[in-house]
Design an enzyme around this catalytic site. Structure first.
Site, PDB file in Angstrom:
ATOM      1  N   HIS A   1       0.836  -1.212   0.000  1.00 59.44           N
ATOM      2  CA  HIS A   1       0.000   0.000   0.000  1.00 59.44           C
ATOM      3  C   HIS A   1       0.863   1.250   0.000  1.00 59.44           C
ATOM      4  O   HIS A   1       1.948   1.285   0.582  1.00 59.44           O
ATOM      5  CB  HIS A   1      -1.000   0.009   1.156  1.00 59.44           C
ATOM      6  CG  HIS A   1      -0.408   0.008   2.535  1.00 59.44           C
ATOM      7  ND1 HIS A   1      -0.161   1.172   3.239  1.00 59.44           N
ATOM      8  CD2 HIS A   1      -0.056  -1.006   3.353  1.00 59.44           C
ATOM      9  CE1 HIS A   1       0.326   0.867   4.434  1.00 59.44           C
ATOM     10  NE2 HIS A   1       0.414  -0.448   4.527  1.00 59.44           N
TER      11      HIS A   1
ATOM     12  N   THR B   1     -25.540  14.307  41.358  1.00 53.93           N
ATOM     13  CA  THR B   1     -26.267  13.099  41.759  1.00 53.93           C
ATOM     14  C   THR B   1     -27.369  12.802  40.756  1.00 53.93           C
ATOM     15  O   THR B   1     -28.527  13.182  40.916  1.00 53.93           O
ATOM     16  CB  THR B   1     -26.860  13.270  43.167  1.00 53.93           C
ATOM     17  OG1 THR B   1     -27.631  14.492  43.197  1.00 53.93           O
ATOM     18  CG2 THR B   1     -25.763  13.354  44.207  1.00 53.93           C
TER      19      THR B   1
ATOM     20  N   ASP C   1      -0.433   4.332   0.917  1.00 56.88           N
ATOM     21  CA  ASP C   1      -0.920   5.329   1.859  1.00 56.88           C
ATOM     22  C   ASP C   1      -0.269   5.146   3.223  1.00 56.88           C
ATOM     23  O   ASP C   1       0.232   4.071   3.563  1.00 56.88           O
ATOM     24  CB  ASP C   1      -2.440   5.295   1.976  1.00 56.88           C
ATOM     25  CG  ASP C   1      -2.981   3.967   2.498  1.00 56.88           C
ATOM     26  OD1 ASP C   1      -2.419   2.914   2.146  1.00 56.88           O
ATOM     27  OD2 ASP C   1      -3.969   3.980   3.261  1.00 56.88           O
TER      28      ASP C   1
ATOM     29  N   GLU D   1      -5.241   1.243   2.441  1.00 51.99           N
ATOM     30  CA  GLU D   1      -5.060   0.215   3.470  1.00 51.99           C
ATOM     31  C   GLU D   1      -5.242   0.785   4.873  1.00 51.99           C
ATOM     32  O   GLU D   1      -5.829   0.144   5.742  1.00 51.99           O
ATOM     33  CB  GLU D   1      -3.676  -0.432   3.338  1.00 51.99           C
ATOM     34  CG  GLU D   1      -3.498  -1.707   4.139  1.00 51.99           C
ATOM     35  CD  GLU D   1      -3.070  -1.492   5.576  1.00 51.99           C
ATOM     36  OE1 GLU D   1      -3.192  -2.438   6.369  1.00 51.99           O
ATOM     37  OE2 GLU D   1      -2.609  -0.378   5.924  1.00 51.99           O
TER      38      GLU D   1
END
Length: 455
Positions: A86, A314, A88, A152
């Site tokens: 890949h 609370t 990227d 990827e």
């Protein structure tokens, strides 16, 4: 000096400069402002593979980022290796933690420092330069195809469809991937398994608004309390996941492979010290490495609801939420597991609340048999270079596209990576030792040699 080592020595400076040129392209797939950089990276790969010896190379569009494809067919009757990598990379933030600019590669202490130095530009470049070496020395014994994708790091959302559309073009006998790690620089490692993944978001709803915990506490179910109890029921005291049918399809790992896995160097005390924990946990009957490699797991990745600000309030909350994941092993279908969890979790909820489980995403696990001819070829190549048999390692992580390749293309993948855990992939100061880079280029041609002889 043999032919492989001689070629590497003569061309190593050029190899590094070509890698630096690729690294300087900030091809971050997850950030839209880098869309143009994805095409620059695709074009760089096209020209690189042509100059390395491919007969042809093309850039293909997908619904997202491009794919660069190249091939060299020396003889249709010979076996074909499909190389997957890949182009990227991950984002670089936080920038202030980098010791040098992430897209200006530097060599320090015998390592390349930059984003993508290892994952996956450095390891992908090893494949390209090993291919060049074989072409230029007239030693290429197989047909070779390259598939370099641009998504990827964001889960390869469009590659499966692209593979379906180009099945004929992608026909091969095995897929070769260098995008994984070795145990240490002296211990070659072949990743033989990747865990799959199922991921959900759970929403528990009680009253129609947040309530005063004094006025209503003890009389109305608290969604956070209920959610906590439901989650606690998902595993028992032995770390066994209690979802009915969860283990039905789990494949047990052979005694031979478990014995080989046991050779992985591992110091439990160092492991605990590094994590700052006093004791480990997990499924009874399995070692720590087996728990993360060959067994499924169940984890809450996030939980929220009610008041979490400064000081006290609370409140009995109206809603509670959790994000939950399960790592899966080969033969477990992530869609089936997603439905099993949803049905079980919703069925055991008390009538005092409403529970909704939403599957978010998932992927299949992957396993490579260690008796596969391509595995044996990778094993022998590692012996030739490192002088020892590689350790088969089941990774606890997931690369869903690898199982997609098997489903769509019907091809097994060999995960022969040369990265190290210390390479800090995805983190600031990613790096890749030069020794690992050149060892990869040295080992890969030997894989081709042995695979051609065995196929």
């Amino acid at each position: 000096m043999n032919q492989i080592e001689k070629y590497i020595e003569e061309h190593k400076d050029r190899f590094i400069q070509e890698l630096f040129g690729l690294i300087r392209i900030p091809s971050i797939s997850s950030q839209s402002e880098h869309k143009a950089d994805m095409y620059k990276a695709a074009e760089y790969w096209k020209e690189l593979l042509i100059s390395s010896g491919a007969d042809k190379a093309e850039i293909y569009e997908t619904a997202g980022n491009p794919v660069t494809y190249a091939e060299k067919i020396i003889d249709p009757s010979k076996p074909t290796v499909l190389v997957y990598s890949h182009m990227d990379v991950m984002p670089v933030e936080p920038l202030e933690l980098w010791k040098s600019p992430p897209f200006e590669p530097e060599i320090r202490d015998g390592k390349i420092w930059a984003r993508g130095a290892d994952d996956d530009k450095g390891q992908a470049m090893m494949q390209a330069k090993a291919f060049e070496l074989m072409v230029k020395t007239d030693t290429l014994p197989c047909n070779v195809k390259f598939m370099i994708e641009g998504e990827e790091e964001i889960g390869s959302p469009n590659l499966g469809k692209w593979c379906e559309e180009h099945k004929e073009m992608l026909k091969a006998d095995v897929i070769l991937v260098s995008d994984t790690t070795m145990i240490n620089p002296k211990t070659p490692t072949i990743t033989t398994g990747l865990r799959g993944l199922a991921y959900w978001q759970v929403e528990v709803t009680g009253p129609n608004r947040d309530l005063h915990s004094g006025m209503f506490g003890g009389a109305v179910a608290n969604p956070i309390n209920v959610l906590s109890k439901l989650i606690a029921q998902m595993t028992d005291e032995n770390g066994h996941i209690t979802i009915p049918g969860f283990y039905d399809d789990v494949l047990e790992v052979s005694a031979e492979e478990r014995a080989l896995m046991a050779e992985i160097p591992f110091d439990l005390e160092d492991y605990k010290k590094a994590l700052g924990i006093d004791e480990i946990a997990g499924e009874s009957g399995f070692t720590t490495n087996e728990r993360t490699g060959i067994r499924p797991s169940f984890d809450v990745c996030g939980i929220w609801g009610g008041y979490t600000g400064e000081g006290a309030k609370t409140v009995l909350p109206s809603k509670a939420f959790a994000k939950i994941s399960s790592r899966l092993v080969p033969n477990q279908n992530h869609e089936k597991i997603a439905e099993l969890f949803k049905a079980h979790f919703e069925s055991i909820a008390p009538k005092t609340v409403k529970v909704e489980v939403t599957p978010l995403h998932g992927g299949q696990a992957y396993a490579c048999p260690i008796d596969l001819p391509a595995y044996r070829a990778a094993e022998q190549a590692c012996v030739d270079v490192f002088g020892r048999r590689p350790v088969p390692n089941r990774s606890g992580g997931s690369i869903p596209i690898i199982s997609t390749f098997e489903q769509v293309l019907g091809i097994k993948s060999i995960l022969m990576g040369f990265g190290l855990e210390s390479d800090a992939i995805h983190s600031p100061n990613e790096n890749f030792p030069l020794e690992q880079f050149f060892k990869g280029i040295q080992t890969i041609p030997l894989f081709y040699k042995h695979y051609a002889a065995k196929a």
